[in-house]
Scaffold this motif. Structure first.
Motif, PDB file in Angstrom:
ATOM      1  N   ARG A  94       0.818  -1.197   0.000  1.00  0.00           N
ATOM      2  CA  ARG A  94       0.000   0.000   0.000  1.00  0.00           C
ATOM      3  C   ARG A  94       0.859   1.258   0.000  1.00  0.00           C
ATOM      4  NH1 ARG A  94      -3.798   2.829   4.397  1.00  0.00           N
ATOM      5  NH2 ARG A  94      -4.026   4.714   3.164  1.00  0.00           N
ATOM      6  N   GLN A  95       1.848   1.293   0.880  1.00  0.00           N
ATOM      7  CA  GLN A  95       2.733   2.465   0.953  1.00  0.00           C
ATOM      8  C   GLN A  95       3.369   2.759  -0.401  1.00  0.00           C
ATOM      9  OE1 GLN A  95       5.605   1.713   4.060  1.00  0.00           O
ATOM     10  NE2 GLN A  95       4.054   1.655   5.651  1.00  0.00           N
ATOM     11  N   SER A  96       3.886   1.714  -1.046  1.00  0.00           N
ATOM     12  CA  SER A  96       4.635   1.956  -2.278  1.00  0.00           C
ATOM     13  C   SER A  96       3.708   2.331  -3.438  1.00  0.00           C
ATOM     14  CB  SER A  96       5.493   0.742  -2.633  1.00  0.00           C
ATOM     15  OG  SER A  96       4.708  -0.412  -2.800  1.00  0.00           O
ATOM     16  N   GLU A 143       0.684   3.797  -3.112  1.00  0.00           N
ATOM     17  CA  GLU A 143       0.083   5.104  -2.840  1.00  0.00           C
ATOM     18  C   GLU A 143       1.120   6.201  -3.090  1.00  0.00           C
ATOM     19  OE1 GLU A 143      -2.616   4.974   0.451  1.00  0.00           O
ATOM     20  OE2 GLU A 143      -2.599   7.143   0.723  1.00  0.00           O
ATOM     21  N   ALA A 144       2.358   5.959  -2.664  1.00  0.00           N
ATOM     22  CA  ALA A 144       3.423   6.947  -2.932  1.00  0.00           C
ATOM     23  C   ALA A 144       3.687   7.053  -4.425  1.00  0.00           C
ATOM     24  CB  ALA A 144       4.695   6.559  -2.184  1.00  0.00           C
ATOM     25  N   THR A 158       1.125   9.281  -5.946  1.00  0.00           N
ATOM     26  CA  THR A 158       1.390  10.662  -5.532  1.00  0.00           C
ATOM     27  C   THR A 158       2.543  11.256  -6.335  1.00  0.00           C
ATOM     28  OG1 THR A 158       0.604  10.218  -3.283  1.00  0.00           O
ATOM     29  CG2 THR A 158       2.061  12.125  -3.575  1.00  0.00           C
ATOM     30  N   HIS A 160      -3.488  10.234  -7.561  1.00  0.00           N
ATOM     31  CA  HIS A 160      -3.914   9.838  -6.221  1.00  0.00           C
ATOM     32  C   HIS A 160      -4.368   8.385  -6.244  1.00  0.00           C
ATOM     33  CE1 HIS A 160      -5.710   9.869  -2.304  1.00  0.00           C
ATOM     34  NE2 HIS A 160      -6.908   9.639  -2.781  1.00  0.00           N
ATOM     35  N   ALA A 161      -3.922   7.636  -5.269  1.00  0.00           N
ATOM     36  CA  ALA A 161      -4.371   6.255  -5.139  1.00  0.00           C
ATOM     37  C   ALA A 161      -5.460   6.184  -4.083  1.00  0.00           C
ATOM     38  CB  ALA A 161      -3.203   5.349  -4.748  1.00  0.00           C
ATOM     39  N   THR A 167       5.391  12.182   0.235  1.00  0.00           N
ATOM     40  CA  THR A 167       4.497  11.398   1.086  1.00  0.00           C
ATOM     41  C   THR A 167       4.887  11.522   2.554  1.00  0.00           C
ATOM     42  OG1 THR A 167       3.971   9.803  -0.652  1.00  0.00           O
ATOM     43  CG2 THR A 167       3.798   9.035   1.618  1.00  0.00           C
ATOM     44  N   MET A 215       3.849   9.774   6.214  1.00  0.00           N
ATOM     45  CA  MET A 215       3.182   8.563   6.695  1.00  0.00           C
ATOM     46  C   MET A 215       2.531   8.837   8.051  1.00  0.00           C
ATOM     47  SD  MET A 215       4.069   6.109   4.502  1.00  0.00           S
ATOM     48  CE  MET A 215       5.325   5.748   3.270  1.00  0.00           C
ATOM     49  N   GLN A 232      -0.368   9.502   3.957  1.00  0.00           N
ATOM     50  CA  GLN A 232      -0.951   8.157   3.922  1.00  0.00           C
ATOM     51  C   GLN A 232      -1.449   7.798   5.309  1.00  0.00           C
ATOM     52  OE1 GLN A 232       1.530   5.080   2.333  1.00  0.00           O
ATOM     53  NE2 GLN A 232       1.879   6.136   0.408  1.00  0.00           N
ATOM     54  N   TYR A 261      10.156   5.424   1.292  1.00  0.00           N
ATOM     55  CA  TYR A 261       8.943   5.814   0.573  1.00  0.00           C
ATOM     56  C   TYR A 261       8.494   7.239   0.924  1.00  0.00           C
ATOM     57  CZ  TYR A 261       8.349   0.788  -0.417  1.00  0.00           C
ATOM     58  OH  TYR A 261       8.524  -0.508  -0.826  1.00  0.00           O
ATOM     59  N   THR A 316      -9.888  14.898  -6.239  1.00  0.00           N
ATOM     60  CA  THR A 316      -8.586  14.795  -6.902  1.00  0.00           C
ATOM     61  C   THR A 316      -8.596  15.568  -8.226  1.00  0.00           C
ATOM     62  OG1 THR A 316      -8.159  12.623  -5.935  1.00  0.00           O
ATOM     63  CG2 THR A 316      -6.911  13.183  -7.915  1.00  0.00           C
TER      64      THR A 316
END
Lengths: 334, 334, 334
Positions: free
Chosen positions: A62-64, A66-67, A70, A75-76, B49, B51, B77, B106, C70
């Motif tokens: 998710r982190q990777s 979503e980043a 961005t 936008h994810a 990003t 977190m 995020q 990230y 967005t």
């Protein structure tokens, strides 16, 4: 840059793409890593939406992703699939065609993660992705499923090349490591498929019984044959390390995991607690890089000393997930 | 603007930063409030990003941090820590070093919220943040933990200065208010530490037994001594209001909260239902501003008439969370 | 563009807005659909925050609102209302005024979804929105509540106009369709209110007993009278289709749903499984467009052949949610 046209394509396994397409993706990923946060890349998905559907949670994926969205200017959306009530034999709900059809109107691509625990039997996750891709009108990207993990595979290759240069003709040791974490075949299968495809010798080592999907083995053998490289299997943990260029030590579940359940699998795995990447074993290699898709179970899959060694590229590979995914999204949705 | 270099710094308690660094942050926060939505500020975290790790949920903290990242051009995020399986004595998982190491690849910073209910004993939350900061390579920002709440402290100061001007030499009444909500020491301890540091007299008032961390009291006393101001403690609720410039009425939990559990704490607190900011009590002050970190338990911690009075700055302080956090993020991650 | 000033206005039911205001919104929505991803529109909420409060989950509403923010250059925060502890008779918490007051400082607008299952009785959701709007200082937008669904209503009109051109003087069949999904009155009531307002004849058809809110019927009748159109009710499913220009077949719950509970409602509905849009019934219409707010219960509310027919505009209407919502946000918050 190489001229390939991946616009609109799905990515469910790297085997679905040509070598030229994979190389173009790797090249763009490396470029994006060098030029991180450039305005040029931030224009690629500007104000656009990428949908994340997690049937199995994953903080890192998710982190990777979503980043990645961005950094591409978009936008994810992190969607809770528990709110997605698909029609089934036993319950009313929406047919997949409608879900996919409408999501395709809102977003420019859809990532789906669906592992063993979310499907009835091995292969159903892959089928789900392919069925979804058939009815969606935007690219479907696997964020790991029961069979493959293409984004991880591409990140692995990026990391290896950063570490050992050209990987062609070099040898990857794909070795089972003990862990009670009952891990998916996805990363491992993706690894042997993509690295054989791109010209590495592949050596697999695991305790007897821990076979993976025979079809994937056949694909890997065919890839090696096409590339003029070798494919070996051994159950001798120590000798397995001899002369290899990359060590990839990770647990994967027993093929009877579905029948056995998690606890049954854990019992079987626990008979092989000695399967672990150690400094001694690493000394038998050709100064091999150490990789793992993380999270790594330190002390089980590998010793701390291996994880923290100079030749360990585990954080680099994790970071490469971001860059590889940006490249995939740019090429398929940009 | 004052010239300080906070690039890469963590913020776990304002006491960790110099007075000059805090003043620079406050100055930038005030500027950002005036110039909200300016393109200049939106370039600071453009496509980057941040977190958010919430071990304890908080709607307000999430809203203000997520909006802060958006207004700086980036993205926050919102991560579910239930999906983050850290290794412990009793379960397999990822070591903190790996989690923090990869997140640092990230994102450009990490906010963590970890209160009493998520740790075994008081102080463990603070330790968690400091340990995490040791292994992360990007700034770690406390979004409230069991000991401190630096973002709230800075927002409080911003609000007081907007309301009563220069706070130096003026008196803050930090007073216990009844509520069954079993509230953390974090905001209260942060308040007395930062306001003593920045030159206020501090008067604490609470029912006997409701002592907070003696180390924090010592720090506050030392801050007062250094600033040439006074530190007092009283258990006389009414006299406490006499002549003060700011009233901060809020519940805080009994020091035996961990042994007693939530219900035991509620019983103890319920013996002091008369501890409440009222219009009559406010009349004893030097036309004091009324602050609270919200959510406020109206009718318990303070009467409606106090919350809604012209001298109440509770919404302004809440808004200042956003501006203070933007300034912190800009200075440490920009 | 028409000159209307909707800045700061709430949207709880389309009936609250003038016809001119609705037409301006529809016009802007159609323009935004044509010019999707234009930089001009992306400046409207640049770096601003829209808050999403879901008391009832909805994947589609979330997707379309989050994508809308967005595409307007801003960001929608997806908030978990379980973390929002409002004061009630039986529990401590924050008063609505404070929640709304602080949210109004962080965001430029707030969307709220609150359906039957989250309130004690019909109408309480509408009251919640109106009370919230009274104390918030930014626009409150209904993302569907127990009475109305204005965004859906506007998306429906956009879709009809795309399909059948000018809707004035044409006839909408609002017909009950069987489903065990116990559906809200919101979309249906919004549909008859907005379409009567904008000049359509309205024909309602449903099994006896499945009456909706009599006040809404009165409003619809008054709208028809003002527009010089007709309002009819029939319980003859087949004849209902005769000569209509738009068919909107959807389940709505029985008026005794609160007393009966979900299962009791399902039993009542199940007596009318024959209420379903079929190709045969569609053949009686004036080549009608088929609409539904989705998710559609295929095989119950409508046959596959109807959903997939060329005259079906269900995906277009779903997509129009995005464009209508962008227009609403632009006009009220831009």
């Amino acid at each position: 840059m190489m001229a390939v046209n991946l616009k609109g394509r799905d990515l469910i396994c790297t085997q679905d793409w040509s070598v030229e397409e994979l190389e173009a993706t790797l090249e763009l990923g490396a470029k994006m890593k060098k030029e991180r946060y450039s305005e040029e890349h931030a224009a690629i998905l500007r104000h656009k939406t990428f949908m994340l559907m997690f049937y199995n949670s994953s903080l890192r994926t998710r982190q990777s992703f979503e980043a990645a969205a961005t950094e591409l200017g978009g936008h994810a959306q992190f969607l809770e699939t528990k709110n997605l009530r698909l029609k089934s034999k036993t319950q009313s709900g929406e047919v997949m065609k409608d879900t996919a059809g409408v999501m395709s109107r809102y977003g420019v691509g859809i990532g789906i993660r669906i592992l063993e625990d979310s499907v009835e039997k091995y292969g159903d996750g892959d089928k789900f992705l392919r069925d979804f891709a058939d009815v969606a009108t935007v690219p479907i990207i696997s964020m790991a499923h029961d069979m493959f993990h293409p984004c991880q595979g591409l990140a692995d290759v990026m990391g290896m090349r950063e570490s050992i240069g050209d990987t062609r003709g070099k040898t990857l040791l794909q070795i089972w490591g003990y862990s009670p974490m009952v891990r998916s075949w996805s990363s491992v299968q993706e690894s042997i498929v993509i690295n054989s495809r791109l010209g590495m010798n592949v050596r697999m080592a695991y305790p007897e019984g821990f076979e993976i999907d025979p079809d994937v083995i056949e694909t890997t053998k065919a890839n090696c044959a096409a590339a003029g490289t070798t494919f070996e299997v051994t159950h001798d943990q120590d000798a397995a390390y001899d002369g290899v260029d990359v060590v990839y030590s990770r647990h994967w579940m027993h093929p009877k995991r579905y029948e056995l359940g998690r606890e049954g699998e854990q019992e079987l795995s626990a008979k092989h607690k000695d399967w672990r990447a150690t400094t001694e074993r690493m000394a038998r290699t050709h100064d091999a890089a150490f990789i793992h898709p993380m999270p790594i179970d330190r002390g089980n899959e590998a010793d701390d000393a291996v994880c923290d060694a100079e030749r360990s590229i585990i954080y680099d590979v994790a970071e490469n997930r971001l860059h590889a995914q940006k490249a995939i999204m740019a090429l398929t949705m940009g």
